[in-house]
Design an enzyme around this catalytic site. Structure first.
Site, PDB file in Angstrom:
ATOM      1  N   LYS A 176       0.835  -1.204   0.000  1.00  0.00           N
ATOM      2  CA  LYS A 176       0.000   0.000   0.000  1.00  0.00           C
ATOM      3  C   LYS A 176       0.871   1.257   0.000  1.00  0.00           C
ATOM      4  O   LYS A 176       0.645   2.188  -0.785  1.00  0.00           O
ATOM      5  CB  LYS A 176      -0.931  -0.001   1.225  1.00  0.00           C
ATOM      6  CG  LYS A 176      -1.968   1.088   1.157  1.00  0.00           C
ATOM      7  CD  LYS A 176      -2.871   1.059   2.357  1.00  0.00           C
ATOM      8  CE  LYS A 176      -2.832   2.391   3.049  1.00  0.00           C
ATOM      9  NZ  LYS A 176      -3.299   2.374   4.407  1.00  0.00           N
ATOM     10  N   ASP A 184      -7.179   1.439   0.564  1.00  0.00           N
ATOM     11  CA  ASP A 184      -7.214   1.670   2.009  1.00  0.00           C
ATOM     12  C   ASP A 184      -8.635   1.374   2.485  1.00  0.00           C
ATOM     13  O   ASP A 184      -9.441   0.823   1.737  1.00  0.00           O
ATOM     14  CB  ASP A 184      -6.772   3.114   2.343  1.00  0.00           C
ATOM     15  CG  ASP A 184      -7.858   4.130   2.038  1.00  0.00           C
ATOM     16  OD1 ASP A 184      -8.817   3.789   1.301  1.00  0.00           O
ATOM     17  OD2 ASP A 184      -7.776   5.263   2.538  1.00  0.00           O
TER      18      ASP A 184
END
Ligand code: SF4
Length: 243
Positions: free
Chosen positions: A135, A153
């Site tokens: 991420k 997210d």
């Protein structure tokens, strides 16, 4: 696995994912023209450090800390020139300061040894840095203009599920689903659009479906549920009056 709104979208005749994604991106881009990363940074290195610090805390909190931090630490070697405890103190308010300080120092060492002190733009290189997961790497690569994936997210996950763009819960699988339908040119801005829409309109507990610009494309709209409940009640009422 998350409740599947993929099937619900088809049942309600909203169109396939590939057909809906274009108008979804277009309308969100118009509604949230200011959607962009909330972290403040002036260089690739500051971007990388900010994203590493943002784990488990708010962007506002990170910005508050980095304002002073980036005056003190300007180059990778600066993070290694102080004892780890000093860096821990400097980033303390972001939480998990021990792990973060260790990861930042490890990352700086690799940047110096393998990348000539520069932040690499390739995802494969970024994930090799200590403490940089997919991420974080995706955020950094996208902001550097080399999006090679789609950031997933908590907002992106929730909205992708609600919009029936994925059936999955696992961020890696969600990213794969999104990569199949979101045009590559939109990979960098798409997460920002969902994040800002999630913050402003599509709240986890109280989505403001009445104000949502993609309501007619959303299989989990509360308005659609209400109107189908109302028509169900009307049908039941007509049936009982005939009896
Ligand atoms: S219609 Fe409601 S649930 Fe769907 S995206 Fe908009 S705010 Fe979220």
């Amino acid at each position: 696995m998350a409740r599947s709104y993929v099937h619900e979208a088809r049942r309600r005749g909203l169109g396939r994912r590939r057909e809906r994604i274009g108008p979804i991106v277009e309308r969100l881009a118009e509604a949230h023209a200011d959607a962009q990363i909330a972290l403040r940074f002036r260089s690739d290195l500051e971007l990388l450090v900010s994203v590493m610090l943002s784990a488990q805390t708010t962007d506002t909190n990170v910005n508050r800390v980095t304002e002073a931090l980036f005056h003190k630490y300007r180059k990778p070697k600066d993070y290694l020139a102080v004892p780890q405890e000093e860096l821990e103190q400097d980033i303390y308010p972001t939480g998990f300061y021990r792990q973060k300080a260790k990861a930042i120092r490890g990352t700086m060492r690799v940047l110096i040894e393998e990348f000539d002190g520069h932040v690499p733009g390739r995802l494969d290189d970024l994930v090799r840095l200590p403490g940089v997961a997919r991420k974080t790497a995706n955020v950094v690569a996208s902001e550097l203009g080399h999006a090679q994936g789609i950031v997933v997210d908590t907002h992106v996950r929730r909205l992708s599920q609600r919009l029936g763009l994925t059936r999955h819960d696992d961020p890696v699988k969600i990213e794969r689903d999104l990569q199949r339908i979101v045009p590559r040119a939109d990979w960098a801005r798409f997460p920002h659009l969902l994040i800002w829409h999630g913050r402003r309109i599509c709240d986890a507990r109280r989505p403001l479906c009445e104000e949502c610009v993609i309501e007619d494309l959303c299989p989990s709209s509360r308005l659609a549920v209400r109107s189908s409940d109302a028509s169900g009640r009307a049908r039941a009422g007509r049936a009982s009056s005939r009896r």
